[in-house]
Design a protein around this motif. Structure first.
Motif, short mmCIF file in Angstrom:
data_model
loop_
_atom_site.label_atom_id
_atom_site.label_comp_id
_atom_site.label_asym_id
_atom_site.label_seq_id
_atom_site.Cartn_x
_atom_site.Cartn_y
_atom_site.Cartn_z
N ALA A 70 14.98 29.49 0.75
CA ALA A 70 15.59 28.53 1.55
C ALA A 70 15.45 27.97 2.68
O ALA A 70 15.75 27.03 3.63
CB ALA A 70 17.18 29.05 1.52
N LEU A 71 14.70 28.63 3.47
CA LEU A 71 14.14 28.85 5.09
C LEU A 71 12.65 27.25 4.69
O LEU A 71 12.37 26.61 4.18
CB LEU A 71 13.47 29.34 5.74
N THR A 72 13.17 26.00 6.78
CA THR A 72 11.97 25.27 6.49
C THR A 72 10.76 25.81 6.48
O THR A 72 9.92 27.15 6.73
CB THR A 72 12.20 24.41 7.75
N ASP A 73 9.89 25.14 6.08
CA ASP A 73 8.47 25.30 6.21
C ASP A 73 8.30 25.60 7.50
O ASP A 73 7.33 27.04 7.92
CB ASP A 73 7.30 23.73 6.14
N ARG A 74 9.05 25.13 8.63
CA ARG A 74 8.11 26.30 10.25
C ARG A 74 8.65 27.26 10.21
O ARG A 74 7.87 28.29 10.31
CB ARG A 74 9.07 25.07 11.03
N GLU A 75 9.92 28.06 9.54
CA GLU A 75 10.44 29.01 9.69
C GLU A 75 9.73 30.15 9.12
O GLU A 75 9.44 31.63 9.36
CB GLU A 75 12.28 28.75 9.28
N ARG A 76 9.15 29.35 7.89
CA ARG A 76 9.03 30.04 7.08
C ARG A 76 7.46 30.79 7.88
O ARG A 76 6.66 32.03 7.26
CB ARG A 76 8.52 30.22 5.56
N ILE A 78 16.22 33.23 12.25
CA ILE A 78 16.40 33.30 10.74
C ILE A 78 16.51 34.85 10.14
O ILE A 78 18.03 35.18 9.20
CB ILE A 78 14.55 33.41 10.99
N ARG A 99 19.96 34.88 9.24
CA ARG A 99 20.64 34.41 8.61
C ARG A 99 20.06 35.10 7.29
O ARG A 99 20.95 35.43 6.18
CB ARG A 99 19.83 33.41 8.22
#
Length: 293
Positions: A238-244, A278, A281
């Motif tokens: 569910a994270l954004t690409d940048r967060e991953r 992150i 969450r």
């Protein structure tokens, strides 16, 4: 530890009067359904209530009300800890009830002045209480209920005297305790032998492992890691690409925050904030009982 059916409920049967609740909270907002709060709201309110608990006298109705509210606010920790034991044969209600006892013990021992997060402090106590329940209710040989309870009473007495004396108590010292005779002590010790099966091998090597023991599997701690990773998969998805990407650089490649910032074009402080968001969450998702978790 008493049988689960004999454990008193975590909450009093009657709701305290409005006057007691006002004195107990002392300006802290009252919540009608603490279990309906979000993880972050429950955490914030718990911090305020722990500060209030320190100011109240133990044994008063006000103290009991604040402590029971803390139990309701943090029941998600019990449910989270119980998930790792969901494949056990014991009823889920018993596991949750035992975990709640561990939660109460953690609340009684918690010192907010140390600056430790309560969930980090409470989870080992809750999990330990559940493991103790499995240990005390799993027998290698079936014995009567009376002997099972006698073994538990003897174990509790031995632990208490051991702490007082600083050594293992003798049979005579155990027998001097209330409701315990030397014959009962001996009977309880014999019952304890039926709790765990001993190896049938006659010889032991220097390592202490018998032939049968060498053929038996041991609990692999990696299973806990696999379960945690399995629970994290939908949360990470569910994270954004940048967060991953940031998460992968930090925990996969073990880069520093400054190195990550240079890779993704952010400042070190911005990377630090993103990582903190992150982790919060993911933590909230693991503790949440919603469909995503």
């Amino acid at each position: 530890m008493p049988p689960v059916s004999q454990v008193p409920p975590a909450h009093p049967p009657r709701t305290p009067s409005p006057a007691v609740r006002r004195r107990a909270l002392h300006g802290i907002p009252e919540v009608a359904c603490p279990q309906d709060l979000s993880i972050e709201a429950a955490r914030f309110l718990s911090q305020a209530l722990f500060g209030r608990l320190v100011e109240l006298d133990e044994g008063t109705p006000e103290y009991a009300y604040v402590r029971n509210t803390l139990v309701e606010l943090n029941l998600s920790l019990v449910k989270f800890a119980a998930r790792r034991f969901r494949h056990r044969s014991e009823p889920a209600e018993d596991i949750l009830q035992v975990g709640t006892i561990g939660l109460i013990k953690a609340i009684n021992r918690f010192d907010p002045a140390r600056g430790v997060d309560f969930s980090s402090f409470a989870l080992p106590t809750i999990t330990g209480e559940m493991k103790r329940f499995f240990r005390d209710t799993t027998w290698a040989v079936q014995v009567p209920r009376r002997l099972q309870e006698l073994r538990l009473r003897l174990a509790g007495t031995r632990d208490r005297l051991g702490q007082e004396l600083g050594r293992a108590p003798t049979t005579a010292e155990l027998a001097r305790c209330p409701r315990m005779t030397e014959a009962e002590v001996a009977e309880g010790e014999r019952a304890a032998n039926a709790y765990s099966a001993r190896s049938l091998d006659l010889g032991e090597e220097d390592s202490g492992a018998t032939g049968v023991a060498r053929t038996l599997g041991a609990e692999d701690p990696s299973f806990d890691v696999i379960e945690s990773l399995d629970s994290l998969k939908p949360l990470i998805a569910a994270l954004t690409d940048r967060e991953r990407a940031i998460l992968s650089l930090r925990f996969g490649q073990e880069l520093t925050q400054a190195e990550i910032g240079a890779r993704v074009g952010l400042s070190q402080m911005h990377v630090s904030r993103v990582l903190a968001q992150i982790m919060e969450r993911l933590r909230a998702g693991l503790l949440n009982d919603g469909p995503t978790a």
